[in-house]
Design an enzyme around this catalytic site. Structure first.
Site, PDB file in Angstrom:
ATOM      1  N   HIS A 151      13.963  -6.014  23.740  1.00  0.00           N
ATOM      2  CA  HIS A 151      13.433  -6.985  22.779  1.00  0.00           C
ATOM      3  C   HIS A 151      14.272  -6.880  21.521  1.00  0.00           C
ATOM      4  O   HIS A 151      14.362  -5.818  20.906  1.00  0.00           O
ATOM      5  CB  HIS A 151      11.964  -6.702  22.457  1.00  0.00           C
ATOM      6  CG  HIS A 151      11.374  -7.716  21.518  1.00  0.00           C
ATOM      7  ND1 HIS A 151      10.712  -8.841  21.970  1.00  0.00           N
ATOM      8  CD2 HIS A 151      11.374  -7.801  20.164  1.00  0.00           C
ATOM      9  CE1 HIS A 151      10.309  -9.555  20.937  1.00  0.00           C
ATOM     10  NE2 HIS A 151      10.714  -8.953  19.825  1.00  0.00           N
ATOM     11  N   CYS A 152      14.884  -7.988  21.129  1.00  0.00           N
ATOM     12  CA  CYS A 152      15.773  -7.992  19.965  1.00  0.00           C
ATOM     13  C   CYS A 152      15.044  -8.589  18.769  1.00  0.00           C
ATOM     14  O   CYS A 152      14.769  -9.794  18.744  1.00  0.00           O
ATOM     15  CB  CYS A 152      17.042  -8.797  20.259  1.00  0.00           C
ATOM     16  SG  CYS A 152      18.207  -8.824  18.874  1.00  0.00           S
TER      17      CYS A 152
END
Length: 301
Positions: A151-152
């Site tokens: 997850h960025c």
């Protein structure tokens, strides 16, 4: 007996603490995600404006003329458009959720029951949907993501099957843009300008951004070996276990460098350079069913 009970109590406390920490960190990422998106675009805009109106006139236009400066500016704008296109492509493209591909998931589950070499389809207890191979649950999005890498928070989105190409090309063009700015400013150094002066402190800022190249090389390695960040660590555990047992571990999804890259960028056409061009082409496949090497198995987490 008392010691065993105490150990179990300590284990429950530790697991509960880890769960609360994970919940708090996921909540923090949900809150700061939109802020980091604004910050990322502001940084890109700041460096771009500073280079176009501040650095380029001094380091390129003045010493080398209008024609050369126009060509350099055109290439810089090309890099900027690629940076923004791939950034927003990664941000706006859904990474892929199993619930959107139930027909493919059910077909994969049926194949797994007939063929023992096909990874079985698991079930996620959190979001209550089937969990195909290479799918993982994101605690920030609170959903399972197909071929989840991570997850960025900088794009406020998971990087998964359908937007991984955008993410990788964003890193590529961002690193290229930073190197481009540094190289054009070094031309000014040849003309006697002091790059360490306070006036040119933004050059040092761009130099720091060049460290993104390390992150880029890491993901190029993952693409060529057909792994995600999550799978890399689970594969390391499998490789260590295989060495202890005197076996050779092989990632069953790795089919060779070219075939691995084509799973992200699509089939090569005329040249590998075509993979870096602006495109909205979806990756081949559905993110549910994966070709595998017949030997060895991948550790599922």
């Amino acid at each position: 007996m008392k010691r065993v009970v105490n150990c179990r109590c300590i284990q429950r406390v530790v697991l509960s603490a880890i769960g609360w920490i994970d919940w708090a960190f996921s909540l923090l990422l949900r809150v700061v995600g939109p802020v980091l998106v604004v910050l990322a675009n502001s940084l890109i805009a700041l460096v771009s404006v500073q280079w176009i109106f501040g650095l380029a006139p001094v380091y390129v236009t003045a010493p080398y003329g209008v024609v050369a400066s126009g060509l350099v500016h055109a290439f810089g704008i090309y890099l900027l458009l690629n940076i923004l296109f791939n950034y927003w492509g990664c941000l706006l493209t859904r990474p892929g959720f199993p619930g959107d591909h139930l027909a493919a998931v059910e077909a994969a589950a049926e194949r797994a029951t007939r063929d023992s070499t096909v990874p079985r389809v698991r079930f996620c207890k959190r979001c209550r949907v089937p969990k195909p191979a290479r799918t993982h649950h994101c605690s920030v999005c609170n959903r399972c993501v197909l071929k989840m890498d991570h997850h960025c928070p900088w794009v406020n989105n998971c990087v998964g099957f359908f937007n991984y190409r955008y993410f990788l090309l964003f890193l590529l063009h961002l690193a290229a843009g930073c190197v481009f700015v540094m190289c054009t400013c070094l031309l000014g150094h040849l003309q006697g300008h002091d790059l360490l002066s306070a006036r040119n402190s933004s050059v040092l800022f761009v130099a720091v951004l060049c460290a993104l190249g390390i992150f880029l090389f890491w993901h190029v390695y993952l693409v060529l070996t057909n792994q995600t960040t999550i799978e890399f660590y689970s594969n390391r555990m499998d490789a260590m276990e295989a060495r202890r047992e005197g076996r050779t571990f092989r990632n069953q999804y790795s089919l060779g460098y070219r075939a691995n890259a084509e799973q992200v960028f699509g089939p090569r056409t005329r040249s590998y350079l075509g993979w870096t061009l602006v495109s909205r082409t979806r990756p081949p496949g559905d993110g549910v069913d994966w070709p595998t090497h017949p030997r060895e198995a991948l550790h599922h987490v």
